[in-house]
Design a protein around this motif. Structure first.
Motif, PDB file in Angstrom:
ATOM      1  N   UNK A 214      35.700  62.533  26.389  1.00 26.58           N
ATOM      2  CA  UNK A 214      36.825  61.737  25.914  1.00 26.58           C
ATOM      3  C   UNK A 214      36.941  60.511  26.813  1.00 26.58           C
ATOM      4  N   UNK A 215      36.941  59.330  26.213  1.00 25.06           N
ATOM      5  CA  UNK A 215      36.969  58.078  26.964  1.00 25.06           C
ATOM      6  C   UNK A 215      38.217  57.292  26.554  1.00 25.06           C
ATOM      7  N   UNK A 216      39.003  56.916  27.527  1.00 25.56           N
ATOM      8  CA  UNK A 216      40.247  56.203  27.252  1.00 25.56           C
ATOM      9  C   UNK A 216      39.986  54.717  27.119  1.00 25.56           C
ATOM     10  N   UNK A 217      40.668  54.102  26.169  1.00 25.18           N
ATOM     11  CA  UNK A 217      40.611  52.659  25.988  1.00 25.18           C
ATOM     12  C   UNK A 217      41.995  52.060  26.120  1.00 25.18           C
ATOM     13  N   UNK A 218      42.050  50.744  26.145  1.00 26.99           N
ATOM     14  CA  UNK A 218      43.320  50.055  26.367  1.00 26.99           C
ATOM     15  C   UNK A 218      43.234  48.644  25.807  1.00 26.99           C
ATOM     16  N   UNK A 219      44.347  48.150  25.318  1.00 29.01           N
ATOM     17  CA  UNK A 219      44.400  46.731  24.984  1.00 29.01           C
ATOM     18  C   UNK A 219      44.290  45.937  26.280  1.00 29.01           C
ATOM     19  N   UNK A 220      43.314  45.043  26.351  1.00 29.42           N
ATOM     20  CA  UNK A 220      43.055  44.300  27.578  1.00 29.42           C
ATOM     21  C   UNK A 220      43.644  42.909  27.593  1.00 29.42           C
TER      22      UNK A 220
END
Length: 351
Positions: A214-220
């Motif tokens: 599971x890899x977390x992403x984010x609005x950059x």
């Protein structure tokens, strides 16, 4: 320069040492979910190599300059005595220009080398090694991610979900990015770099995970009051698990049985109070302002990874979303206790 399908696999000694210190496998991504010091896919691998190279060079420059400054400050030189008003001749130490020429040549060579390296990396990550089998069309909104899975061979196998993506391990996936409001930036650091979502424009990138996890992403890109709570998760599944997940997402929501009075009441109240914004396939709820909730309980989180998908957090989110994410577009509906319980009971059936 490398072609778009080629991958840079080598790492310098500094990178090997850095990875050795970090250690672990893909499970480490859960401990440092937003770390960009390691990569678990081919796209991130070449950019991480470049990052470590630039970091090592920058540290080397700082160390060398610090040593030279200290040497110059601590070096003692004897000067001839002179009387007040005496004009001293201006002299140049022998060999000084040579050091200047050497410094200019060395700096120019390094900068040209870094430019070539950077362009090579950009060429390597432009396209995946093989053509992706499917595309995920992601639309950024304040403050969540709409994801539509597209099947170019069979449009009837397309579906929509939100905030949690699933991809097969070892396969590239095409990502099309658009936005409904302001500029956002799609970023899953363990798998690759940032790609902006620009109003009126469609940008394209790709992801590939070589390890299940599971890899977390984010609005950059800062996009408003709840920018920090606009996250996403990418689940890298084994191909068989991914196929099963896709087939499950295609199914419409099941109609509550006759005997489940509370659930049936909740379905009707959901349609009346929430159906203008949310869709549940197979029902009359067909809103498109908020996430599609057809398989809500198959997700591990809610509110763009702000809360875990538990009964208590789901209840709190339904009751007062403005307390959790102020200025979000989900209003506080002022539900009574029985209404909240009925709607929650219905949502818990959406697997």
């Amino acid at each position: 320069m490398m072609g778009g399908g080629e991958r840079v696999r080598w790492r310098g000694a500094f990178l090997a040492a850095g990875v050795g210190v970090l250690g672990g496998t893909a499970g480490a991504a859960a401990q440092t979910p937003m770390s960009y010091l390691r990569s678990f896919g081919p796209k991130g691998e070449v950019t991480v190599t470049l990052m470590w190279g630039l970091l090592a060079l920058s540290i080397g420059v700082v160390v060398i300059i610090s040593i030279l400054v200290l040497f110059g400050a601590l070096r003692r030189r004897s000067f001839p005595a002179f009387r007040p008003g005496e004009v001293l001749p201006v002299t140049r130490s022998p060999g000084g220009l040579g050091w200047i020429y050497f410094g200019i040549a060395l700096t120019t060579t390094i900068l040209i080398g870094l430019t070539v390296w950077t362009v090579a990396v950009m060429a390597a990550i432009e396209e995946p090694a093989e053509e992706p089998r499917f595309t995920i069309e992601i639309t950024g909104q304040q403050w969540w991610w709409e994801a539509r899975y597209l099947d170019r061979e069979n449009p009837f196998r397309e579906f929509e979900t939100a905030n949690e993506l699933h991809i097969p391990v070892g396969e590239p996936v095409r990502i099309k990015l658009r936005t409904k409001d302001v500029i956002h930036s799609f970023w899953v650091p363990a798998l690759g770099g940032k790609t902006d979502l620009i109003p009126g424009q469609v940008n394209t990138t790709w992801l590939q995970a070589d390890h299940a996890g599971v890899y977390r992403g984010q609005c950059g890109e800062y996009c408003g009051a709840q920018h920090a709570k606009m996250a996403l998760k990418v689940f890298a599944d084994e191909p068989s698990q991914f196929a099963a997940w896709w087939n499950g997402q295609l199914k419409p929501a099941e109609t509550p049985p006759e005997g489940q009075t509370v659930v049936r009441s909740g379905a009707e109240r959901f349609r009346l109070r929430c159906g203008a914004c949310h869709a549940v396939r197979g029902t009359l709820a067909g809103g498109d302002l908020g996430p599609d909730l057809t398989h809500l309980m198959s997700r591990t989180s809610i509110a763009a990874v702000t809360l875990p998908n538990t009964v208590g957090d789901l209840s709190g989110w339904i009751a007062d979303p403005q307390h959790i994410k102020p200025k979000s577009k989900m209003p506080k509906l002022e539900l009574s206790g029985p209404e909240l319980a009925a709607i929650r009971s219905y949502l818990l059936t959406l697997e």
